[in-house]
Scaffold this motif. Structure first.
Motif, short mmCIF file in Angstrom:
data_model
loop_
_atom_site.label_atom_id
_atom_site.label_comp_id
_atom_site.label_asym_id
_atom_site.label_seq_id
_atom_site.Cartn_x
_atom_site.Cartn_y
_atom_site.Cartn_z
N ILE A 102 19.70 45.43 12.05
CA ILE A 102 18.58 46.01 12.35
C ILE A 102 18.09 47.06 11.51
N PRO A 103 18.88 48.25 11.50
CA PRO A 103 18.52 49.43 10.73
C PRO A 103 18.43 48.94 9.32
N LEU A 104 19.45 48.31 8.85
CA LEU A 104 19.37 47.95 7.24
C LEU A 104 18.22 46.97 6.73
N LEU A 430 15.79 48.31 21.10
CA LEU A 430 15.95 48.16 22.37
C LEU A 430 15.56 46.70 22.85
N TYR A 431 14.80 46.05 22.27
CA TYR A 431 14.53 44.55 22.41
C TYR A 431 15.74 43.73 22.07
N ALA A 432 16.52 43.88 20.96
CA ALA A 432 17.70 43.19 20.53
C ALA A 432 18.92 43.44 21.83
N HIS A 433 19.01 44.59 22.33
CA HIS A 433 20.14 44.91 23.38
C HIS A 433 19.57 44.81 24.79
N LYS A 434 18.48 44.20 25.04
CA LYS A 434 18.02 44.39 26.36
C LYS A 434 18.75 43.89 27.56
N ALA A 435 19.80 43.09 27.22
CA ALA A 435 20.66 42.60 28.14
C ALA A 435 21.62 43.65 28.54
N GLN A 456 9.22 39.11 17.27
CA GLN A 456 9.49 38.19 16.01
C GLN A 456 10.50 38.40 14.85
N PHE A 457 10.27 39.77 14.54
CA PHE A 457 11.12 40.11 13.49
C PHE A 457 12.48 40.08 13.93
N VAL A 458 12.92 40.54 15.14
CA VAL A 458 14.12 40.63 15.71
C VAL A 458 14.81 39.25 15.66
N ARG A 460 13.94 36.42 14.20
CA ARG A 460 14.09 35.72 12.81
C ARG A 460 15.36 36.49 12.02
N LEU A 461 15.31 37.74 12.11
CA LEU A 461 16.55 38.60 11.46
C LEU A 461 17.92 37.82 12.07
N LEU A 462 18.02 37.98 13.38
CA LEU A 462 19.27 37.58 14.05
C LEU A 462 19.41 35.99 13.65
N ALA A 463 18.48 35.11 13.73
CA ALA A 463 18.87 33.78 13.73
C ALA A 463 19.04 33.87 12.30
#
Length: 469
Positions: A102-104, A430-435, A456-458, A460-463
């Protein structure tokens, strides 16, 4: 005869566990072990079963009568423990991947303990270590907590200052590499040299003397960093790209830097290299996932009863061995010198007395006694004071879930430019690690409601990373 001891390892399904077992076996004469407990969570149960059975084979091969227990019940394991070691990763390697990619994807450094990823690893880990301490207070009130869960310095500071667990010591494998490098460059054995480290976890400096009392630091700077005879040896850090430091800068500093200082002294080329890895789908998390898969296939072999050489490729070699050394040193009141994260107690004059630093210390039955370093050079002093302020702000945010504190930690961090990008990356993580971030639940819900572009960004990126795994 010494009382028998019980050691509990939280994160027992880690690929590092065979090194821990090997380290304990090597020290069997120093440690009268009765029980070893490996603890993990449901998601780590299969790995713990594999590595736990291998641990039993290693102990049987050493002809030891230690009882090995595998459990998913942390409280059952902690009952009457003497030493509790932690080597867990909240969110497993999938969380590390998010910390990196995500940072990269936003042009910032993605790394496990530095920059945005390091901050978020602390956000996920600190509440868990504080929960562990609550259980320890009830079930094993006299136990030592030996932490090599990263970011070790911040986790140790949270345990001691927030959790009030004074019997906590943090460990890191990085000093081992620097010690080995100095020994090789000077053609000396470790016993013939004296090392003094001071700083923060993954942000320390060190000096070196020989048995005759001569300081060899300047000579090492010449032989390791001068272009005309730069050392062929590196610091043994598998997870850091070895871009050469600027000789003139290190010479001006007058002390030897930590390998992780590359992220700060060489920020642009280190970031460029990390972006290249990201574009090739070869971030460290993606590489480590494949390495771990190979390791666990090896560990399944019912004939394997020793630590395989492949484990050294994992990147954290010596963590577990350091933990064994520390436990033996505390248990035997040995006074051995080790590099640990512990209370400053005036060792570094430039930092608060009660903050946690990474320093050379004499290990006693009552814990580490840090060696006094004194003041750092001005060039180092400014950086370490900034980094300590950042660490303290990260811990505050982790404990409270305060979004303002989290943003301030991002703003202070030298690897994160302040402004819109910082806010964007903070929200995405924050959204990516919400669990794993219940303290930030309200803010995450607000992001999901009001910032669909983040979601949407996160997603798409993780998919995309999953498709290329």
């Amino acid at each position: 005869m010494q009382n028998k001891i019980k050691i509990v390892t939280i994160g027992g399904g880690s690929s590092y566990t065979p090194e821990l077992i090997e380290g304990l076996i090597v020290r069997q004469a120093q440690l009268p072990i009765a029980e070893l407990w490996l603890v993990d969570i449901d998601a780590g149960a299969e790995k713990m079963e594999i590595v736990g059975n291998m641990a039993k084979r290693m102990i049987a091969a050493a002809k030891l009568d230690w009882q090995v227990h595998l459990t998913l019940d942390r409280r059952e394991a902690l009952k009457d423990a003497d030493y509790v070691t932690t080597q867990f990763r909240v969110g497993l390697l999938d969380a590390r991947l998010k910390d990196e990619v995500i940072p990269l994807a936003n042009g910032l450094l993605g790394q496990e303990t530095n920059g945005p990823g390091g901050i978020f690893k602390a956000f996920r880990t600190i509440p868990v270590i504080l929960d562990i301490i609550k259980d320890m207070r009830e079930l094993c009130p006299n136990a030592w907590l030996v932490d090599f869960t990263n970011p070790a310095g911040m986790v140790t500071e949270a345990a001691i200052k927030q959790g009030k667990w004074e019997k906590t010591v943090g460990l890191c494998n990085v000093p081992f590499g620097h010690i080995n490098q100095a020994c090789e460059v000077l053609a000396k054995e470790e016993k013939d040299l004296f090392f003094k480290f001071a700083g923060l976890n993954h942000f320390h400096w060190h000096r070196v003397w020989d048995q005759q009392g001569n300081e060899r630091t300047a000579e090492l700077i010449e032989k390791i960093y001068a272009p005309e005879h730069r050392a062929k040896t590196d610091e043994g850090l598998k997870n850091i790209h070895q871009i050469p430091f600027h000789y003139e800068q290190v010479k001006h500093l007058g002390v030897l830097p930590c390998g992780y200082h590359r992220y700060y002294y060489l920020q642009e080329p280190m970031l460029a290299h990390a972006v290249e890895e990201f574009e090739r789908y070869e971030t460290r998390a993606e590489v480590v996932k494949k390495t771990e898969a190979r390791l666990f296939e090896l560990y399944k072999d019912v004939n394997l009863n020793y630590k395989p050489e492949e484990l050294s490729q994992r990147g954290g070699a010596h963590y577990s061995d350091a933990a064994c050394d520390l436990i033996a040193s505390i248990h035997n009141n040995s006074g051995k010198l080790m590099v640990v994260s512990t209370r400053n107690n005036g060792a570094i004059a430039d930092l608060p007395f009660d903050c946690i630093v990474e320093v050379t210390a004499s290990i006693t039955a009552h814990g580490p006694e840090p060696l006094r370093w004194g003041a750092l050079p001005s060039a180092a002093r400014g950086m370490i004071q900034l980094m300590k302020a950042m660490e303290e702000t990260v811990i505050e945010a982790a404990v409270t879930g305060d979004y303002g504190a989290a943003l301030h930690a991002f703003t202070i961090n030298p690897l994160i430019p302040a402004g819109d990008t910082a806010i964007k990356v903070l929200d995405e993580l924050l959204y990516a690690h919400k669990a794993w971030l219940p303290k930030f639940a309200d803010k995450i819900a607000e992001i999901e409601r009001n910032k669909p572009e983040v979601v949407q960004f996160v997603d798409r990126l993780l998919a995309d990373r999953k498709t290329h795994a």
